[in-house]
Design a protein around this motif. Sequence first.
Motif, PDB file in Angstrom:
ATOM      1  N   GLN B  17      -3.920  -0.918   9.143  1.00 31.44           N
ATOM      2  CA  GLN B  17      -3.065  -2.011   8.664  1.00 31.44           C
ATOM      3  C   GLN B  17      -3.714  -3.365   8.983  1.00 31.44           C
ATOM      4  O   GLN B  17      -3.740  -4.273   8.135  1.00 31.44           O
ATOM      5  CB  GLN B  17      -1.687  -1.897   9.324  1.00 31.44           C
ATOM      6  CG  GLN B  17      -0.668  -2.897   8.803  1.00 31.44           C
ATOM      7  CD  GLN B  17      -0.469  -2.779   7.299  1.00 31.44           C
ATOM      8  OE1 GLN B  17      -0.367  -1.678   6.762  1.00 31.44           O
ATOM      9  NE2 GLN B  17      -0.444  -3.912   6.596  1.00 31.44           N
ATOM     10  N   LYS B 362       2.830  -8.100   0.118  1.00 31.30           N
ATOM     11  CA  LYS B 362       3.476  -6.817   0.419  1.00 31.30           C
ATOM     12  C   LYS B 362       2.559  -5.669  -0.021  1.00 31.30           C
ATOM     13  O   LYS B 362       1.858  -5.763  -1.019  1.00 31.30           O
ATOM     14  CB  LYS B 362       4.805  -6.704  -0.329  1.00 31.30           C
ATOM     15  CG  LYS B 362       5.808  -7.805   0.014  1.00 31.30           C
ATOM     16  CD  LYS B 362       6.108  -7.858   1.505  1.00 31.30           C
ATOM     17  CE  LYS B 362       6.682  -9.230   1.914  1.00 31.30           C
ATOM     18  NZ  LYS B 362       6.203  -9.679   3.224  1.00 31.30           N
ATOM     19  N   GLY B 363       2.599  -4.585   0.711  1.00 31.76           N
ATOM     20  CA  GLY B 363       1.888  -3.383   0.279  1.00 31.76           C
ATOM     21  C   GLY B 363       0.418  -3.351   0.658  1.00 31.76           C
ATOM     22  O   GLY B 363      -0.276  -2.403   0.332  1.00 31.76           O
ATOM     23  N   SER B 366      -1.490   0.056   1.979  1.00 32.58           N
ATOM     24  CA  SER B 366      -1.026   1.352   1.488  1.00 32.58           C
ATOM     25  C   SER B 366      -1.856   1.674   0.249  1.00 32.58           C
ATOM     26  O   SER B 366      -1.598   1.200  -0.841  1.00 32.58           O
ATOM     27  CB  SER B 366       0.459   1.304   1.143  1.00 32.58           C
ATOM     28  OG  SER B 366       0.727   0.252   0.260  1.00 32.58           O
ATOM     29  N   THR B 369      -1.415   6.058  -4.125  1.00 35.22           N
ATOM     30  CA  THR B 369      -0.284   5.911  -5.048  1.00 35.22           C
ATOM     31  C   THR B 369       0.559   7.183  -5.120  1.00 35.22           C
ATOM     32  O   THR B 369       1.785   7.118  -5.191  1.00 35.22           O
ATOM     33  CB  THR B 369      -0.815   5.576  -6.456  1.00 35.22           C
ATOM     34  OG1 THR B 369      -1.618   4.396  -6.371  1.00 35.22           O
ATOM     35  CG2 THR B 369       0.332   5.331  -7.436  1.00 35.22           C
ATOM     36  N   GLY B 417       3.224   4.908   3.439  1.00 34.59           N
ATOM     37  CA  GLY B 417       3.718   4.032   2.374  1.00 34.59           C
ATOM     38  C   GLY B 417       3.299   4.494   0.989  1.00 34.59           C
ATOM     39  O   GLY B 417       3.065   3.671   0.095  1.00 34.59           O
ATOM     40  N   PRO B 419       4.047   5.666  -2.572  1.00 35.81           N
ATOM     41  CA  PRO B 419       5.294   5.475  -3.335  1.00 35.81           C
ATOM     42  C   PRO B 419       5.700   6.652  -4.220  1.00 35.81           C
ATOM     43  O   PRO B 419       6.872   6.724  -4.608  1.00 35.81           O
ATOM     44  CB  PRO B 419       4.996   4.235  -4.188  1.00 35.81           C
ATOM     45  CG  PRO B 419       3.510   4.182  -4.315  1.00 35.81           C
ATOM     46  CD  PRO B 419       2.951   4.831  -3.074  1.00 35.81           C
ATOM     47  N   SER B 440      10.977   5.453  -3.932  1.00 35.04           N
ATOM     48  CA  SER B 440      11.907   4.371  -3.608  1.00 35.04           C
ATOM     49  C   SER B 440      13.090   4.333  -4.580  1.00 35.04           C
ATOM     50  O   SER B 440      14.224   4.150  -4.161  1.00 35.04           O
ATOM     51  CB  SER B 440      11.187   3.018  -3.537  1.00 35.04           C
ATOM     52  OG  SER B 440      10.452   2.785  -4.707  1.00 35.04           O
TER      53      SER B 440
END
Lengths: 460, 460
Positions: B17, B362-363, B366, B369, B417, B419, B440
Amino acid sequence: MTQKPSIPKGTRDFSQQQMACRNYIFDTVKEVFRKYGYSEIQTPSMENLSTLLGKYGEEGDKLLFRVLDSGDPFDKVDFDSYRNGEGGYRSAALSAALCGKGLRYDLTVPFARYVVQHYSELSFPFKRFQIQPVWRADRPQKGRYREFYQCDVDAIGSNSQLLELELVQIVEEVFRKLGIRVLLKINNRKVLQGLAEVCGYPDKVVDITVAIDKLDKIGFDAVAEEMLSKGISREAVAVLEPVLRLSGTTAGKLAAMRGVLAGSQEGLKGLDELEELFGYIASAGIGCPVEIDLSLARGLNYYTGAIFEVKALDWAIGSICGGGRYDNLTGIFGLPGMSGVGISFGADRIFDVLTALDKFPKGLGSATTLLFANMDQASVEYVLPVAAALRGKGIPVEIYPDPSKLKKQFDYADRKGIPFLSICGSSEAAEGKVNVKNLSSGEQKSFAKDDVDAIAAFLA
Amino acid sequence: MTQKPSIPKGTRDFSQQQMACRNYIFDTVKEVFRKYGYSEIQTPSMENLSTLLGKYGEEGDKLLFRVLDSGDPFDKVDFDSYRNGEGGYRSAALSAALCGKGLRYDLTVPFARYVVQHYSELSFPFKRFQIQPVWRADRPQKGRYREFYQCDVDAIGSNSQLLELELVQIVEEVFRKLGIRVLLKINNRKVLQGLAEVCGYPDKVVDITVAIDKLDKIGFDAVAEEMLSKGISREAVAVLEPVLRLSGTTAGKLAAMRGVLAGSQEGLKGLDELEELFGYIASAGIGCPVEIDLSLARGLNYYTGAIFEVKALDWAIGSICGGGRYDNLTGIFGLPGMSGVGISFGADRIFDVLTALDKFPKGLGSATTLLFANMDQASVEYVLPVAAALRGKGIPVEIYPDPSKLKKQFDYADRKGIPFLSICGSSEAAEGKVNVKNLSSGEQKSFAKDDVDAIAAFLA
């Protein structure tokens, strides 16, 4: 006080052109790594020597660069107590007294240290890549440096052969993107162990493999000779012979080995792994040749399963990428039972192959698209908003900083490989125009100063 | 033999991160640097100590990390001859005998060394950027590290104020792209010299500037007191007072200074430079406040013209970027008369500001996909070609490596993370379908296995 500047032997400066080529390689591998769910970490250049010592064998310990403790490190040391009785000093002990830190020797041990230290923060399987320099006090020679980048991708925390598959896919995609035709060779440490067991020498896997490793170069008879010289019996060599003479399809090789290895549980487990991996490879479809090579022995002292090696097909330079599975890498730091698998790309050799095969994309390293010539301060102030507007569209633009002779400004564009030049003097300013010339085609166009879209289109 | 792993104090591991955030900063600055014609170079981590010593003052010499010579460095040394007569050793001399190399302390001295060493290969003005770690044996404390990245952009070989302008534009664009509102402060060393001259103390420019530097914090009266304590006369302080109390527009400040500095050629030259630069800034148009600040004194010991400092307007953290012009940087390596100008971005502080203001996109970090769940070997072989086809379209895809409980696989997607999740069992395989769920929104869709375009569109 003139000092003639130089850099330490075995180290390198990288020019703008070289960096453009190196970044092309690094950017390519990073993009592929990310597509398989691997993310970057970085670890410090200096590790505690206790982390590094004993991890690379006795020879490796000698090749560690040690960093002198800061402050006054000498005052705490009784040098006489380190004499070796031969007029010198016990070098390892004395350097340990003076140096608590060393420069990273590879990326694998720091990775193991990282996983143990940050265990509770990580999700497993933990998939990381790492591209950082490492340092070794090797004798510098052609192609061997004291500082060089490693480019490692590893997954830890799962035994699944799907991770081996991912690495195979990554290798194929990286070299396809780089335009290098490769052969990917795969072996399995458990199969080698099995061969040693079935021929009756379970403890001689290293001797046997070292001998097998020379098969390509010296042929079967000389390999047999070497095994005999290591105390391996003629009967044992006879057991191995059919395996070493294997050729043909992977399926055929696997079937033949299953016969030979029937008596070794370990060997059969290795064969199961190879079969599972080649099954996945067939399902996924791989665009480069992948073959089993029992003579592949790299990193034998810590790989426990798959062993990988990649060779360029069109340029003889040795391995350009390699790796394998290690079942207990974090055990050295007190965390047993973590199985991992990884490969390392040799950036320097890949650079050499791309150079030799002329496969670097054209125009790497020429960043600037348009140079505005500098006629005088007024002309500069005239073009400044145009330059700013073009940069606002993402186009790299320079204004020559001095009102030098045009010849000098042209030379600058030429040496930097800048493809477009604009010369705006007082007459262009009076008319509200901007002239742009394509320096390779000679085509020249005149634009209204505010018509930035049209200028951008001409530069595209 | 369990070793508790740790890293040397003052150094850091960067997690995935953190690396995503750091790369976001580095990628942003690199993109902007390139748009102004600056290209990357790299220099070795180790430099010869002769290159580094004496360049950073006596204190800097002590903060250099020295690398022990390899081989047997002790046998050549007569330790007794280095005793200091107080029971210890002459540390500097003894470390020089044992260590020929040191770790880079900044990027400026290696840059100067590079320019001199490679002079004949370079085109001038030579515009380079460099983003590499540096090492200092400072006492570690909050926000101060022993290894940290510097991020430098410099142009060398021209006196033109257009280069100062470029740096101003680069600063504005970098922080605009990062979403940090900044104030850019500019001073000029020649103006400071001029002020020292007109008040009659041409040799006290450092004392005067150090005092002026505190103007913001302690006010004019205390600054005057400090100058008096340094032996500067009350009359001299009275000469300086109107300049120090300057406020209002840049044009007004420049005009007022021209009156005060009338008696100093050097001071007037500095004013000319400032006027030219602010003229360019007005022509180019700059999207952040830029102001003259006479109290700006950073790097006074080697800057000779412009001095820059950037502060974040919405977070108090000190300077996040700074630099200036140095007329004779390469002189220390025997190449006089090369004028350069550069700035350095403080990556760690910029990281802290972006974190504090919650301005990281944001994101970040991550990468993946879509995760294919792992039901069993057959289901994996069923999805392998789909995963390969999606990656072929540039979509980051993972297959969970083990047939673990779905809860564990969901957790993995959640923690990384990821999605989208696809669970394909035997029934999907029988129908030739692939299910994909948006984790989500909860939306779930079923696709024909071969309809990779439709799957890609759902993931977009």
